[in-house]
Design a protein around this motif. Structure first.
Motif, PDB file in Angstrom:
ATOM      1  N   ALA A 130     -36.360 -12.374  48.779  1.00 27.21           N
ATOM      2  CA  ALA A 130     -35.143 -11.586  48.574  1.00 27.21           C
ATOM      3  C   ALA A 130     -34.737 -11.761  47.122  1.00 27.21           C
ATOM      4  CB  ALA A 130     -34.035 -12.059  49.509  1.00 27.21           C
ATOM      5  N   SER A 131     -33.967 -10.815  46.616  1.00 26.59           N
ATOM      6  CA  SER A 131     -33.528 -10.934  45.231  1.00 26.59           C
ATOM      7  C   SER A 131     -32.178 -10.283  45.048  1.00 26.59           C
ATOM      8  CB  SER A 131     -34.558 -10.318  44.287  1.00 26.59           C
ATOM      9  OG  SER A 131     -34.708  -8.943  44.561  1.00 26.59           O
ATOM     10  N   GLU A 132     -31.544 -10.648  43.972  1.00 26.37           N
ATOM     11  CA  GLU A 132     -30.243 -10.093  43.612  1.00 26.37           C
ATOM     12  C   GLU A 132     -30.356  -9.487  42.222  1.00 26.37           C
ATOM     13  OE1 GLU A 132     -27.905 -10.012  45.848  1.00 26.37           O
ATOM     14  OE2 GLU A 132     -28.895 -11.380  47.240  1.00 26.37           O
ATOM     15  N   LEU A 133     -29.967  -8.247  42.094  1.00 24.79           N
ATOM     16  CA  LEU A 133     -29.996  -7.539  40.821  1.00 24.79           C
ATOM     17  C   LEU A 133     -28.621  -6.933  40.588  1.00 24.79           C
ATOM     18  CD1 LEU A 133     -31.574  -6.480  38.383  1.00 24.79           C
ATOM     19  CD2 LEU A 133     -32.249  -4.527  39.763  1.00 24.79           C
ATOM     20  N   GLY A 134     -28.034  -7.255  39.460  1.00 30.79           N
ATOM     21  CA  GLY A 134     -26.717  -6.729  39.128  1.00 30.79           C
ATOM     22  C   GLY A 134     -25.565  -7.495  39.742  1.00 30.79           C
ATOM     23  N   ALA A 135     -25.843  -8.640  40.360  1.00 30.75           N
ATOM     24  CA  ALA A 135     -24.802  -9.419  41.031  1.00 30.75           C
ATOM     25  C   ALA A 135     -24.196 -10.501  40.137  1.00 30.75           C
ATOM     26  CB  ALA A 135     -25.370 -10.071  42.287  1.00 30.75           C
ATOM     27  N   ILE A 136     -24.898 -10.874  39.067  1.00 36.85           N
ATOM     28  CA  ILE A 136     -24.457 -11.992  38.218  1.00 36.85           C
ATOM     29  C   ILE A 136     -24.531 -11.549  36.761  1.00 36.85           C
ATOM     30  CG2 ILE A 136     -24.890 -14.407  37.600  1.00 36.85           C
ATOM     31  CD1 ILE A 136     -26.625 -14.296  40.370  1.00 36.85           C
ATOM     32  N   GLU A 137     -23.443 -11.703  36.052  1.00 39.01           N
ATOM     33  CA  GLU A 137     -23.421 -11.367  34.626  1.00 39.01           C
ATOM     34  C   GLU A 137     -24.280 -12.370  33.853  1.00 39.01           C
ATOM     35  OE1 GLU A 137     -22.040  -8.724  33.018  1.00 39.01           O
ATOM     36  OE2 GLU A 137     -21.688  -8.011  35.053  1.00 39.01           O
ATOM     37  N   PRO A 138     -24.941 -11.927  32.794  1.00 35.35           N
ATOM     38  CA  PRO A 138     -25.736 -12.865  31.992  1.00 35.35           C
ATOM     39  C   PRO A 138     -24.878 -14.031  31.484  1.00 35.35           C
ATOM     40  CG  PRO A 138     -26.257 -10.612  31.394  1.00 35.35           C
ATOM     41  CD  PRO A 138     -25.063 -10.553  32.316  1.00 35.35           C
ATOM     42  N   GLY A 139     -25.462 -15.225  31.505  1.00 29.58           N
ATOM     43  CA  GLY A 139     -24.762 -16.420  31.044  1.00 29.58           C
ATOM     44  C   GLY A 139     -25.457 -17.684  31.503  1.00 29.58           C
ATOM     45  N   GLU A 140     -24.830 -18.811  31.226  1.00 28.82           N
ATOM     46  CA  GLU A 140     -25.364 -20.107  31.645  1.00 28.82           C
ATOM     47  C   GLU A 140     -24.598 -20.560  32.876  1.00 28.82           C
ATOM     48  OE1 GLU A 140     -25.551 -24.455  29.704  1.00 28.82           O
ATOM     49  OE2 GLU A 140     -26.528 -22.854  28.573  1.00 28.82           O
ATOM     50  N   TYR A 141     -25.354 -20.936  33.921  1.00 30.96           N
ATOM     51  CA  TYR A 141     -24.749 -21.261  35.205  1.00 30.96           C
ATOM     52  C   TYR A 141     -25.383 -22.504  35.821  1.00 30.96           C
ATOM     53  CZ  TYR A 141     -22.977 -16.471  35.034  1.00 30.96           C
ATOM     54  OH  TYR A 141     -22.349 -15.309  34.667  1.00 30.96           O
ATOM     55  N   ASP A 142     -24.628 -23.120  36.722  1.00 30.02           N
ATOM     56  CA  ASP A 142     -25.159 -24.175  37.574  1.00 30.02           C
ATOM     57  C   ASP A 142     -25.533 -23.513  38.897  1.00 30.02           C
ATOM     58  OD1 ASP A 142     -24.762 -26.222  35.714  1.00 30.02           O
ATOM     59  OD2 ASP A 142     -22.676 -26.462  36.323  1.00 30.02           O
ATOM     60  N   VAL A 143     -26.806 -23.632  39.265  1.00 33.72           N
ATOM     61  CA  VAL A 143     -27.310 -23.030  40.494  1.00 33.72           C
ATOM     62  C   VAL A 143     -27.523 -24.159  41.498  1.00 33.72           C
ATOM     63  CG1 VAL A 143     -29.148 -21.656  41.533  1.00 33.72           C
ATOM     64  CG2 VAL A 143     -28.443 -21.206  39.170  1.00 33.72           C
ATOM     65  N   ARG A 144     -26.995 -23.972  42.690  1.00 33.40           N
ATOM     66  CA  ARG A 144     -27.121 -24.970  43.755  1.00 33.40           C
ATOM     67  C   ARG A 144     -27.730 -24.284  44.967  1.00 33.40           C
ATOM     68  NH1 ARG A 144     -23.322 -26.207  47.911  1.00 33.40           N
ATOM     69  NH2 ARG A 144     -23.734 -28.236  48.813  1.00 33.40           N
ATOM     70  N   ALA A 145     -28.819 -24.859  45.482  1.00 36.54           N
ATOM     71  CA  ALA A 145     -29.475 -24.325  46.672  1.00 36.54           C
ATOM     72  C   ALA A 145     -29.511 -25.417  47.733  1.00 36.54           C
ATOM     73  CB  ALA A 145     -30.888 -23.862  46.342  1.00 36.54           C
TER      74      ALA A 145
END
Length: 125
Positions: free
Chosen positions: A70-85
């Motif tokens: 699955a994927s997300e396109l257009g859901a997150i603005e470009p930038g630096e983020y902390d990703v937690r899974a």
């Protein structure tokens, strides 16, 4: 940009001898890509993406069936983020990622055989 077909003269034999020239077309990619390499098991996966100051900008739960993505396109603005899974409520991975709309700026979460992987950059080979 939409590429239109070019007309060819069927009587021309020089078309077969021409070398194709690579075109520089921008490659767009999703901001988040999740994938299961499992052959038999399905997994529950929670993904949360937040700014470095803790503001949650995206969160979603996925039920990943064997071999699915699955994927997300257009859901997150470009930038630096902390990703937690979080996989099945007990395995967790956290990583700071630069997210944008290029393959290199894709946060990638992969699961399989009970293993959870969180990396940055989607291979386009």
């Amino acid at each position: 940009m939409v590429l239109e077909p070019t007309a060819r003269d069927p009587s021309s034999r020089s078309d077969a001898r021409r070398e194709s020239t690579p075109r520089s077309v921008p490659i767009h990619a999703e901001e988040l890509h999740v994938r299961s390499y499992a052959h038999e098991w399905s997994y529950d996966l929670e993904v949360e993406i937040s700014t470095p100051d803790g503001t949650v900008v995206f969160e979603k739960q996925y039920y990943l069936r064997p071999g699915r993505a699955a994927s997300e396109l257009g859901a997150i603005e470009p930038g630096e983020y902390d990703v937690r899974a979080v996989l099945d409520g007990d395995r967790e991975a956290v990583r700071r990622c630069r997210i944008d709309r290029t393959p290199e700026g894709t946060a990638v979460v992969e699961v399989g055989n009970g293993i959870l992987s969180l990396t940055e950059g989607l291979s386009v080979r």
